[in-house]
Design a protein around this motif. Structure first.
Motif, PDB file in Angstrom:
ATOM      1  N   MET A   1       2.394 -24.312 -13.193  1.00 27.83           N
ATOM      2  CA  MET A   1       2.001 -25.083 -14.374  1.00 27.83           C
ATOM      3  C   MET A   1       2.548 -26.494 -14.186  1.00 27.83           C
ATOM      4  N   LEU A   2       1.705 -27.470 -14.454  1.00 27.53           N
ATOM      5  CA  LEU A   2       2.082 -28.866 -14.211  1.00 27.53           C
ATOM      6  C   LEU A   2       2.149 -29.619 -15.530  1.00 27.53           C
ATOM      7  N   LEU A   3       3.321 -30.156 -15.843  1.00 26.10           N
ATOM      8  CA  LEU A   3       3.469 -30.924 -17.068  1.00 26.10           C
ATOM      9  C   LEU A   3       2.948 -32.338 -16.843  1.00 26.10           C
ATOM     10  N   THR A   4       2.014 -32.777 -17.697  1.00 24.41           N
ATOM     11  CA  THR A   4       1.365 -34.076 -17.519  1.00 24.41           C
ATOM     12  C   THR A   4       1.573 -34.960 -18.752  1.00 24.41           C
ATOM     13  N   MET A   5       1.289 -36.254 -18.588  1.00 24.27           N
ATOM     14  CA  MET A   5       1.336 -37.235 -19.686  1.00 24.27           C
ATOM     15  C   MET A   5       2.688 -37.244 -20.394  1.00 24.27           C
ATOM     16  N   PHE A   6       3.733 -37.175 -19.603  1.00 23.75           N
ATOM     17  CA  PHE A   6       5.097 -37.128 -20.140  1.00 23.75           C
ATOM     18  C   PHE A   6       5.588 -38.539 -20.466  1.00 23.75           C
ATOM     19  N   ASP A   7       6.155 -38.685 -21.660  1.00 23.77           N
ATOM     20  CA  ASP A   7       6.738 -39.962 -22.056  1.00 23.77           C
ATOM     21  C   ASP A   7       8.193 -39.704 -22.434  1.00 23.77           C
ATOM     22  N   SER A   8       9.099 -40.137 -21.585  1.00 18.00           N
ATOM     23  CA  SER A   8      10.526 -39.813 -21.776  1.00 18.00           C
ATOM     24  C   SER A   8      11.092 -40.363 -23.083  1.00 18.00           C
ATOM     25  N   ARG A   9      10.397 -41.367 -23.662  1.00 19.62           N
ATOM     26  CA  ARG A   9      10.905 -41.961 -24.908  1.00 19.62           C
ATOM     27  C   ARG A   9      10.627 -41.077 -26.119  1.00 19.62           C
ATOM     28  N   LEU A  10       9.695 -40.156 -25.965  1.00 23.47           N
ATOM     29  CA  LEU A  10       9.310 -39.318 -27.105  1.00 23.47           C
ATOM     30  C   LEU A  10      10.086 -38.010 -27.128  1.00 23.47           C
ATOM     31  N   ARG A  11      10.674 -37.727 -28.273  1.00 20.96           N
ATOM     32  CA  ARG A  11      11.416 -36.472 -28.411  1.00 20.96           C
ATOM     33  C   ARG A  11      10.486 -35.284 -28.203  1.00 20.96           C
ATOM     34  N   LEU A  12       9.263 -35.432 -28.711  1.00 20.64           N
ATOM     35  CA  LEU A  12       8.287 -34.341 -28.603  1.00 20.64           C
ATOM     36  C   LEU A  12       8.005 -33.986 -27.144  1.00 20.64           C
ATOM     37  N   SER A  13       7.833 -35.013 -26.289  1.00 22.92           N
ATOM     38  CA  SER A  13       7.580 -34.771 -24.861  1.00 22.92           C
ATOM     39  C   SER A  13       8.700 -33.930 -24.256  1.00 22.92           C
ATOM     40  N   ASN A  14       9.931 -34.301 -24.573  1.00 20.83           N
ATOM     41  CA  ASN A  14      11.084 -33.571 -24.039  1.00 20.83           C
ATOM     42  C   ASN A  14      11.149 -32.141 -24.570  1.00 20.83           C
ATOM     43  N   GLN A  15      10.747 -31.971 -25.843  1.00 22.62           N
ATOM     44  CA  GLN A  15      10.742 -30.620 -26.434  1.00 22.62           C
ATOM     45  C   GLN A  15       9.708 -29.726 -25.748  1.00 22.62           C
ATOM     46  N   VAL A  16       8.526 -30.309 -25.459  1.00 16.17           N
ATOM     47  CA  VAL A  16       7.468 -29.522 -24.802  1.00 16.17           C
ATOM     48  C   VAL A  16       7.941 -29.083 -23.416  1.00 16.17           C
ATOM     49  N   VAL A  17       8.566 -30.004 -22.673  1.00 15.92           N
ATOM     50  CA  VAL A  17       9.086 -29.665 -21.336  1.00 15.92           C
ATOM     51  C   VAL A  17      10.078 -28.503 -21.446  1.00 15.92           C
ATOM     52  N   GLU A  18      10.991 -28.622 -22.412  1.00 14.88           N
ATOM     53  CA  GLU A  18      12.014 -27.586 -22.627  1.00 14.88           C
ATOM     54  C   GLU A  18      11.379 -26.236 -22.936  1.00 14.88           C
ATOM     55  N   GLU A  19      10.409 -26.289 -23.847  1.00 17.64           N
ATOM     56  CA  GLU A  19       9.721 -25.068 -24.301  1.00 17.64           C
ATOM     57  C   GLU A  19       8.974 -24.382 -23.151  1.00 17.64           C
ATOM     58  N   VAL A  20       8.220 -25.181 -22.394  1.00 20.75           N
ATOM     59  CA  VAL A  20       7.428 -24.628 -21.290  1.00 20.75           C
ATOM     60  C   VAL A  20       8.345 -24.051 -20.211  1.00 20.75           C
ATOM     61  N   ARG A  21       9.395 -24.786 -19.872  1.00 21.08           N
ATOM     62  CA  ARG A  21      10.334 -24.294 -18.853  1.00 21.08           C
ATOM     63  C   ARG A  21      11.034 -23.011 -19.318  1.00 21.08           C
ATOM     64  N   LYS A  22      11.354 -22.962 -20.613  1.00 23.82           N
ATOM     65  CA  LYS A  22      12.035 -21.776 -21.164  1.00 23.82           C
ATOM     66  C   LYS A  22      11.129 -20.547 -21.078  1.00 23.82           C
ATOM     67  N   HIS A  23       9.843 -20.760 -21.417  1.00 21.11           N
ATOM     68  CA  HIS A  23       8.887 -19.645 -21.422  1.00 21.11           C
ATOM     69  C   HIS A  23       8.474 -19.198 -20.034  1.00 21.11           C
ATOM     70  N   PHE A  24       8.263 -20.172 -19.137  1.00 20.43           N
ATOM     71  CA  PHE A  24       7.601 -19.858 -17.860  1.00 20.43           C
ATOM     72  C   PHE A  24       8.469 -20.050 -16.608  1.00 20.43           C
ATOM     73  N   GLY A  25       9.680 -20.590 -16.795  1.00 19.23           N
ATOM     74  CA  GLY A  25      10.655 -20.666 -15.701  1.00 19.23           C
ATOM     75  C   GLY A  25      10.120 -21.212 -14.395  1.00 19.23           C
ATOM     76  N   ASP A  26      10.188 -20.382 -13.346  1.00 17.39           N
ATOM     77  CA  ASP A  26       9.808 -20.803 -11.989  1.00 17.39           C
ATOM     78  C   ASP A  26       8.329 -21.094 -11.818  1.00 17.39           C
ATOM     79  N   MET A  27       7.522 -20.695 -12.810  1.00 19.25           N
ATOM     80  CA  MET A  27       6.085 -20.945 -12.692  1.00 19.25           C
ATOM     81  C   MET A  27       5.750 -22.422 -12.919  1.00 19.25           C
ATOM     82  N   VAL A  28       6.730 -23.192 -13.401  1.00 18.22           N
ATOM     83  CA  VAL A  28       6.479 -24.601 -13.720  1.00 18.22           C
ATOM     84  C   VAL A  28       6.903 -25.485 -12.546  1.00 18.22           C
ATOM     85  N   PHE A  29       6.024 -26.408 -12.148  1.00 17.05           N
ATOM     86  CA  PHE A  29       6.364 -27.346 -11.072  1.00 17.05           C
ATOM     87  C   PHE A  29       7.584 -28.182 -11.473  1.00 17.05           C
ATOM     88  N   GLU A  30       8.428 -28.484 -10.490  1.00 18.10           N
ATOM     89  CA  GLU A  30       9.566 -29.383 -10.715  1.00 18.10           C
ATOM     90  C   GLU A  30       9.051 -30.769 -11.099  1.00 18.10           C
TER      91      GLU A  30
END
Length: 257
Positions: free
Chosen positions: A181-210
């Motif tokens: 799974m590839l996280l796209t359109m990431f904006d480090s300034r947005l709290r929401l972007s960081n939350q989505v990254v956290e959520e996806v990594r928590k749910h899918f672990g190693d399935m997510v690209f670094e």
């Protein structure tokens, strides 16, 4: 033997075509022989590689109809080591035309199987739907990359896509794997972007690209020039992101081999 990777998500605007075009270009720069198959009637991957869609006479439509061989539909592009099977708006009709055919889900698989000997990677840009075109791509593929936008509704519809992948594995293609799974359109300034990254990594672990694809103006501009980000601005953040991703894909597949 090459690897066939479908890039799929039924949600539009998540960076599917951007990922397909730029991953193809980045793999080409890494000296891999790449074929991109545009399986989306919008033909954005075709125009994104500098091909005039109005002049396309042979492409994915004829490939799926089996009226032309895969070889006859391939065109070269300006991207080093990248060839293309282009799309055209005519492809809209293919779902209706294939509906009565026997083994309609296997049309793409049969058409491109022989090409695995000629390419290191075959990337399929899927339409933003879970119709017959996407089903053909998933049946033909060895694995699937799922782009996920770092926005509020990111995980909405993901369950549906994963269920589709499961049913394809069960009925049509037992060997289909999730490449990542590839996280796209990431904006480090947005709290929401960081939350989505956290959520996806928590749910899918190693399935997510670094690698995370960041929002980048140059990346948005490149398609309007019919160029990949590598050709348009090799020093941009977008180019660095996709080169990292390409390295990740190559490394992962070396480990499997």
């Amino acid at each position: 033997m090459g690897k066939i990777i479908a890039i799929a998500n039924q949600k539009g605007g998540v960076g599917k075509t951007t990922t397909t075009v730029n991953l193809a270009a980045a793999l080409g720069v890494l000296d891999k022989k790449v074929l991109l198959i545009d399986a989306d009637p919008q033909a954005n991957a075709t125009s994104g590689l500098g091909i005039n869609v109005d002049e396309v006479e042979l492409g994915t439509y004829q490939l799926l109809e089996h009226t032309k061989t895969a070889q006859e539909t391939i065109v070269t592009t300006d991207s080093p080591n990248v060839n293309l099977i282009p799309s055209h708006i005519d492809l809209v009709a293919i779902e209706i035309e294939l509906v009565d055919k026997d083994e309609r889900e296997y049309m793409m698989k049969k058409a491109i199987l022989a090409l695995k000997k000629e390419y290191d990677y075959i990337l399929i840009d899927c339409a933003p739907s879970l119709g017959l075109l996407t089903l053909n791509a998933l049946t033909a593929a060895d694995s699937v990359i799922i782009p996920i936008q770092c926005e509020y509704f990111a995980l909405e519809g993901l369950g549906k896509l994963l269920n589709t992948i499961k049913s394809v594995q069960k009925i049509h293609n037992a060997d289909l794997d999730i490449e990542g799974m590839l996280l796209t359109m990431f904006d480090s300034r947005l709290r929401l972007s960081n939350q989505v990254v956290e959520e996806v990594r928590k749910h899918f672990g190693d399935m997510v690209f670094e690698t995370i694809i960041q929002r980048n103006v140059r990346l948005s501009e490149a398609p309007s020039y019919g160029e990949s980000i590598i050709k348009y601005d090799a020093s941009s953040k977008g180019a660095a992101n996709y080169l990292n991703m390409a390295n990740e894909v190559v490394k992962k597949n070396k480990a499997i081999v």
